[in-house]
Scaffold this motif. Structure first.
Motif, PDB file in Angstrom:
ATOM      1  N   VAL A 341       0.812  -1.208   0.000  1.00  0.00           N
ATOM      2  CA  VAL A 341       0.000   0.000   0.000  1.00  0.00           C
ATOM      3  C   VAL A 341       0.855   1.272   0.000  1.00  0.00           C
ATOM      4  CG1 VAL A 341      -0.193   0.228   2.525  1.00  0.00           C
ATOM      5  CG2 VAL A 341      -2.058   1.033   1.080  1.00  0.00           C
ATOM      6  N   LEU A 342       2.085   1.167   0.474  1.00  0.00           N
ATOM      7  CA  LEU A 342       2.935   2.351   0.589  1.00  0.00           C
ATOM      8  C   LEU A 342       3.305   2.950  -0.765  1.00  0.00           C
ATOM      9  CD1 LEU A 342       5.169   1.071   3.503  1.00  0.00           C
ATOM     10  CD2 LEU A 342       3.794   3.156   3.563  1.00  0.00           C
ATOM     11  N   MET A 343       3.378   2.116  -1.791  1.00  0.00           N
ATOM     12  CA  MET A 343       3.721   2.623  -3.126  1.00  0.00           C
ATOM     13  C   MET A 343       2.501   3.053  -3.917  1.00  0.00           C
ATOM     14  SD  MET A 343       6.259   3.349  -5.151  1.00  0.00           S
ATOM     15  CE  MET A 343       7.752   2.446  -4.726  1.00  0.00           C
ATOM     16  N   GLU A 344       1.316   2.637  -3.476  1.00  0.00           N
ATOM     17  CA  GLU A 344       0.096   2.945  -4.221  1.00  0.00           C
ATOM     18  C   GLU A 344      -0.170   4.453  -4.252  1.00  0.00           C
ATOM     19  OE1 GLU A 344      -3.038   0.659  -2.486  1.00  0.00           O
ATOM     20  OE2 GLU A 344      -2.197  -1.279  -3.136  1.00  0.00           O
ATOM     21  N   GLY A 345      -0.418   4.970  -5.425  1.00  0.00           N
ATOM     22  CA  GLY A 345      -0.730   6.388  -5.593  1.00  0.00           C
ATOM     23  C   GLY A 345       0.471   7.309  -5.533  1.00  0.00           C
ATOM     24  N   LEU A 346       1.673   6.756  -5.373  1.00  0.00           N
ATOM     25  CA  LEU A 346       2.856   7.614  -5.246  1.00  0.00           C
ATOM     26  C   LEU A 346       3.129   8.384  -6.529  1.00  0.00           C
ATOM     27  CD1 LEU A 346       5.300   8.560  -3.592  1.00  0.00           C
ATOM     28  CD2 LEU A 346       6.584   6.623  -4.545  1.00  0.00           C
ATOM     29  N   ALA A 347       3.071   7.697  -7.668  1.00  0.00           N
ATOM     30  CA  ALA A 347       3.373   8.356  -8.942  1.00  0.00           C
ATOM     31  C   ALA A 347       2.451   9.546  -9.187  1.00  0.00           C
ATOM     32  CB  ALA A 347       3.259   7.340 -10.082  1.00  0.00           C
ATOM     33  N   GLU A 348       1.178   9.374  -8.869  1.00  0.00           N
ATOM     34  CA  GLU A 348       0.221  10.463  -9.051  1.00  0.00           C
ATOM     35  C   GLU A 348       0.537  11.627  -8.128  1.00  0.00           C
ATOM     36  OE1 GLU A 348      -2.807  12.218 -11.086  1.00  0.00           O
ATOM     37  OE2 GLU A 348      -1.965  10.218 -11.455  1.00  0.00           O
ATOM     38  N   LYS A 349       0.913  11.295  -6.898  1.00  0.00           N
ATOM     39  CA  LYS A 349       1.225  12.351  -5.932  1.00  0.00           C
ATOM     40  C   LYS A 349       2.461  13.147  -6.368  1.00  0.00           C
ATOM     41  CE  LYS A 349       2.081  13.213  -1.010  1.00  0.00           C
ATOM     42  NZ  LYS A 349       0.942  14.133  -0.844  1.00  0.00           N
ATOM     43  N   LEU A 350       3.430  12.466  -6.958  1.00  0.00           N
ATOM     44  CA  LEU A 350       4.685  13.125  -7.343  1.00  0.00           C
ATOM     45  C   LEU A 350       4.469  14.184  -8.421  1.00  0.00           C
ATOM     46  CD1 LEU A 350       7.173  10.113  -7.454  1.00  0.00           C
ATOM     47  CD2 LEU A 350       6.854  11.781  -5.637  1.00  0.00           C
ATOM     48  N   LYS A 351       3.391  14.047  -9.178  1.00  0.00           N
ATOM     49  CA  LYS A 351       3.144  14.998 -10.257  1.00  0.00           C
ATOM     50  C   LYS A 351       2.968  16.423  -9.739  1.00  0.00           C
ATOM     51  CE  LYS A 351       1.040  11.606 -13.370  1.00  0.00           C
ATOM     52  NZ  LYS A 351      -0.208  11.200 -14.087  1.00  0.00           N
ATOM     53  N   GLY A 352       2.602  16.551  -8.485  1.00  0.00           N
ATOM     54  CA  GLY A 352       2.412  17.887  -7.923  1.00  0.00           C
ATOM     55  C   GLY A 352       3.699  18.550  -7.470  1.00  0.00           C
ATOM     56  N   PHE A 353       4.822  17.846  -7.606  1.00  0.00           N
ATOM     57  CA  PHE A 353       6.096  18.398  -7.118  1.00  0.00           C
ATOM     58  C   PHE A 353       7.185  18.265  -8.182  1.00  0.00           C
ATOM     59  CE2 PHE A 353       3.833  16.337  -3.568  1.00  0.00           C
ATOM     60  CZ  PHE A 353       3.491  17.464  -2.843  1.00  0.00           C
ATOM     61  N   GLU A 354       6.846  18.628  -9.398  1.00  0.00           N
ATOM     62  CA  GLU A 354       7.761  18.413 -10.504  1.00  0.00           C
ATOM     63  C   GLU A 354       8.961  19.346 -10.474  1.00  0.00           C
ATOM     64  OE1 GLU A 354       5.297  18.731 -13.904  1.00  0.00           O
ATOM     65  OE2 GLU A 354       4.402  16.738 -13.664  1.00  0.00           O
ATOM     66  N   GLU A 355       8.909  20.399  -9.691  1.00  0.00           N
ATOM     67  CA  GLU A 355      10.020  21.348  -9.653  1.00  0.00           C
ATOM     68  C   GLU A 355      10.904  21.152  -8.432  1.00  0.00           C
ATOM     69  OE1 GLU A 355      10.539  23.290 -12.265  1.00  0.00           O
ATOM     70  OE2 GLU A 355       8.760  22.327 -13.117  1.00  0.00           O
ATOM     71  N   GLU A 356      10.672  20.123  -7.671  1.00  0.00           N
ATOM     72  CA  GLU A 356      11.434  19.928  -6.440  1.00  0.00           C
ATOM     73  C   GLU A 356      12.068  18.550  -6.400  1.00  0.00           C
ATOM     74  OE1 GLU A 356       9.157  21.590  -2.858  1.00  0.00           O
ATOM     75  OE2 GLU A 356       7.575  21.278  -4.330  1.00  0.00           O
ATOM     76  N   ASP A 357      13.213  18.454  -5.714  1.00  0.00           N
ATOM     77  CA  ASP A 357      13.757  17.146  -5.379  1.00  0.00           C
ATOM     78  C   ASP A 357      12.920  16.584  -4.230  1.00  0.00           C
ATOM     79  OD1 ASP A 357      15.994  17.039  -7.193  1.00  0.00           O
ATOM     80  OD2 ASP A 357      16.920  18.597  -5.976  1.00  0.00           O
ATOM     81  N   ILE A 358      12.706  15.286  -4.260  1.00  0.00           N
ATOM     82  CA  ILE A 358      11.723  14.680  -3.353  1.00  0.00           C
ATOM     83  C   ILE A 358      12.386  13.614  -2.489  1.00  0.00           C
ATOM     84  CG2 ILE A 358       9.554  13.382  -3.219  1.00  0.00           C
ATOM     85  CD1 ILE A 358       8.845  14.607  -5.964  1.00  0.00           C
ATOM     86  N   PHE A 359      12.058  13.650  -1.209  1.00  0.00           N
ATOM     87  CA  PHE A 359      12.543  12.644  -0.261  1.00  0.00           C
ATOM     88  C   PHE A 359      11.324  12.050   0.440  1.00  0.00           C
ATOM     89  CE2 PHE A 359      14.522  10.650   3.298  1.00  0.00           C
ATOM     90  CZ  PHE A 359      15.853  10.423   2.943  1.00  0.00           C
ATOM     91  N   VAL A 360      11.087  10.750   0.207  1.00  0.00           N
ATOM     92  CA  VAL A 360       9.905  10.077   0.751  1.00  0.00           C
ATOM     93  C   VAL A 360      10.338   8.990   1.723  1.00  0.00           C
ATOM     94  CG1 VAL A 360       7.759   8.872   0.205  1.00  0.00           C
ATOM     95  CG2 VAL A 360       8.784  10.425  -1.470  1.00  0.00           C
ATOM     96  N   VAL A 361       9.649   8.913   2.859  1.00  0.00           N
ATOM     97  CA  VAL A 361       9.889   7.841   3.825  1.00  0.00           C
ATOM     98  C   VAL A 361       8.692   6.899   3.809  1.00  0.00           C
ATOM     99  CG1 VAL A 361      10.346   7.238   6.232  1.00  0.00           C
ATOM    100  CG2 VAL A 361      11.257   9.378   5.282  1.00  0.00           C
ATOM    101  N   PHE A 362       8.962   5.594   3.657  1.00  0.00           N
ATOM    102  CA  PHE A 362       7.952   4.553   3.814  1.00  0.00           C
ATOM    103  C   PHE A 362       8.174   3.891   5.170  1.00  0.00           C
ATOM    104  CE2 PHE A 362       7.522   3.325  -0.998  1.00  0.00           C
ATOM    105  CZ  PHE A 362       6.975   4.565  -1.258  1.00  0.00           C
ATOM    106  N   HIS A 363       7.192   3.954   6.057  1.00  0.00           N
ATOM    107  CA  HIS A 363       7.298   3.254   7.348  1.00  0.00           C
ATOM    108  C   HIS A 363       6.455   1.991   7.262  1.00  0.00           C
ATOM    109  CE1 HIS A 363       6.971   3.347  12.044  1.00  0.00           C
ATOM    110  NE2 HIS A 363       7.801   2.424  11.591  1.00  0.00           N
ATOM    111  N   GLN A 364       7.122   0.862   7.132  1.00  0.00           N
ATOM    112  CA  GLN A 364       6.441  -0.400   6.882  1.00  0.00           C
ATOM    113  C   GLN A 364       5.870  -1.054   8.137  1.00  0.00           C
ATOM    114  OE1 GLN A 364       9.478  -2.795   4.886  1.00  0.00           O
ATOM    115  NE2 GLN A 364       8.503  -2.354   2.930  1.00  0.00           N
ATOM    116  N   LYS A 365       4.907  -1.930   7.914  1.00  0.00           N
ATOM    117  CA  LYS A 365       4.441  -2.853   8.943  1.00  0.00           C
ATOM    118  C   LYS A 365       5.419  -4.006   9.072  1.00  0.00           C
ATOM    119  CE  LYS A 365       0.893  -3.710  11.729  1.00  0.00           C
ATOM    120  NZ  LYS A 365       0.380  -2.728  12.710  1.00  0.00           N
ATOM    121  N   GLY A 366       6.057  -4.343   7.966  1.00  0.00           N
ATOM    122  CA  GLY A 366       7.123  -5.324   7.972  1.00  0.00           C
ATOM    123  C   GLY A 366       6.692  -6.701   8.436  1.00  0.00           C
TER     124      GLY A 366
END
Length: 528
Positions: A341-366
């Motif tokens: 679920v952590l990767m779901e929708g990520l690509a769509e969300k990234l479209k709003g930050f096309e002018e910035e470098d992006i740092f994303v943290v995934f906190h898993q259930k593992g």
């Protein structure tokens, strides 16, 4: 006929005897492992009874006796369950974990065995105490003072007679105090309260105010996407990439030429409440103070201040203070979600930050236990029989417990493979980088240890030896001047969570006095 009433001074003594004998089996077992002496065990029990009798005579009066005694009994029963069932150590870190957990994690720990222990050692004696007729007048002062004086003299005489043992216990065997009921949880509660008070009153601490971006990487028309995965409860011992016999990392084989697996990495702590904040802190394991994350910035704050777009995607029980000043997404809206679920929708969300470098943290259930069976879909039930019990792992055989953990690890490898595939797909628009590090490891019954959270110096290596992996796109490696062949020569070197802060700052091109290049995993392999 006069109604029977138990004189208060006798209740105090009997309650002291019951408390020592009913709830301290673990303590006496550890004591026996140290001294192997029946005389020491008997003498220690008598001293503890005398000390508790003294304290109860000071605390127990008409309106306090049953309230305190019932409360102690209920908590004693609860603590006894965790000490026996999970070999848990009751210290301030364990209390901190309790404070920060959620209702679903609590559910995972409470099964049939819990109700047996809590009912037999907590609820039943509490009801008996509540109904017991007590005479608060008989021997009100003289008897109480005599009982207290006798306790002091008796305990003092025994401690004096066994002075060498008493001194050794006090000076050299301090960890055993975490097994002594009720002092372990009372002392730990006081320490946890002090920690919470300090957190609420401490002034906020900013770090790396001198930080600036160097942008050392070569521009190639793409923005940079960094994915930092906080794994949960993964231990390196069960990874086939680390030499484990079972192919638990099979889904990652197609990336064997690209994936860098660091085989000699240790965690900062043995619990989420300590390890996750420490992973993002400028302080290493020996300097990090649990609780300081609530009033101290971390490397996410530095990146946010330098105009990176930082956000935290949560599929666990919270970010433990790390994400308080960045955007947070709770991606799981159910009781529990698989980590895909952590990767779901990520690509769509990234479209709003096309002018910035992006740092994303995934906190898993593992592979968080004890409900390991809930961490993977049915199609990953490869090794059978797998432990089906979601609350009491001791009911499962060692084989069943290892099987279910390995199945969960296999699913985690599939999720990681899917993450990498998605990053490859995003490679047309971004230089992509992924780093994975588990927060801590896990015990699966070895040496009588289960789960995690034991004091660091006492915990088995299974709870500290963790997997760490790095994957980067070819365009990332070229743009950031990273020699991957060089990195492959570093994979067996000893690293820890201490390296993460400096590695992330170095990799993202942050220049600050806080940065220590000797702790940057990538520094030695950066092409000049």
């Amino acid at each position: 006929m006069k109604k029977f009433q138990l004189p208060l001074i006798w209740f105090n003594l009997l309650f002291a005897i019951y408390t020592v004998l009913a709830y301290n089996g673990v303590f006496f077992q550890k004591l026996n492992e140290i001294y192997a002496s029946t005389a020491v065990i008997i003498a220690t029990a008598l001293v503890l009874i005398a000390v508790l009798n003294l304290l109860f005579n000071l605390l127990f009066y008409r309106y306090t006796t049953k309230v305190i005694a019932v409360l102690l009994t209920l908590i004693n029963g609860l603590v006894l369950y965790f000490m026996i069932n999970y070999n848990a150590v009751i210290d301030k870190v364990m209390l901190l974990n309790v404070i920060q957990t959620d209702v679903y994690e609590v559910e995972d720990l409470l099964g049939q065995t819990f109700f047996i222990y809590f009912g037999g050692f907590g609820l039943l004696p509490a009801v008996i105490i509540a109904l017991l007729p007590i005479d608060y007048e008989q021997g009100k002062w003289k008897g109480r003072l005599a009982s207290m004086a006798a306790s002091v003299l008796f305990a003092g005489a025994l401690c004096g007679y066994g002075y060498k043992t008493t001194e050794d216990l006090a000076r050299n065997q301090k960890p055993i105090r975490y097994a002594l009921v009720p002092s372990n949880y009372i002392g730990s509660t006081i320490s946890a309260i002090k920690m919470q008070r300090k957190k609420s009153s401490h002034p906020f601490v900013q770090i790396a105010l001198d930080a600036k971006r160097t942008d050392y990487w070569e521009k190639n028309g793409k923005k940079n996407l960094f994915i930092f995965i906080v794994g949960e409860t993964a231990r390196a011992a069960n990874d086939s990439l680390n030499g484990y016999a079972r192919d638990t990392n099979k889904p990652l084989k197609e990336f064997s030429d690209e994936l860098l697996y660091f085989s000699n990495v240790r965690s900062c702590g043995t619990s989420t409440a300590v390890s996750v904040p420490c992973m993002f802190s400028k302080d290493g394991r020996k300097q990090f103070k649990p609780g300081s994350e609530d009033y101290t910035e971390n490397f996410l704050d530095i990146l946010e201040r330098l105009n990176f777009k930082v956000f935290w995607r949560e599929n666990n029980t919270g970010c433990k203070g790390n994400c308080d000043r960045v955007e947070v997404e709770d991606v799981c809206l159910e009781k529990s979600c698989y980590d895909k679920v952590l990767m779901e929708g990520l690509a769509e969300k990234l479209k709003g930050f096309e002018e910035e470098d992006i740092f994303v943290v995934f906190h898993q259930k593992g592979v968080h236990g004890p409900s390991y069976i809930d961490r993977y879909p049915a199609e990953f039930d490869v090794w059978k029989p797998a432990c089906q019990d979601k609350t009491d792992v001791k009911k499962c055989t060692p084989e069943e417990l290892v099987n279910v953990y390995d199945n969960a690890t296999l699913y985690g490898s599939q999720v990681m493979a899917d993450y990498i595939r998605e990053l490859k797909r995003l490679g047309n628009d971004y230089n992509t980088f992924l780093i994975y590090a588990s927060d801590h490891g896990e015990s699966l019954g070895e040496g009588g240890f289960y789960l995690h959270g034991h004091p660091y110096d006492e915990a088995p290596d299974y709870q500290k030896h963790i997997p760490m992996m790095v994957w980067m796109s070819e365009s990332f490696a070229q743009s950031f001047k990273i020699d991957q062949n060089c990195l492959k020569q570093q994979l067996a070197k000893p690293y820890s969570h201490d390296n993460l802060f400096h590695s992330m700052l170095g990799l993202t091109g942050v220049q600050t006095a806080e940065y220590n290049p000797s702790l940057d995993i990538f520094a030695a392999c950066r092409i000049k």
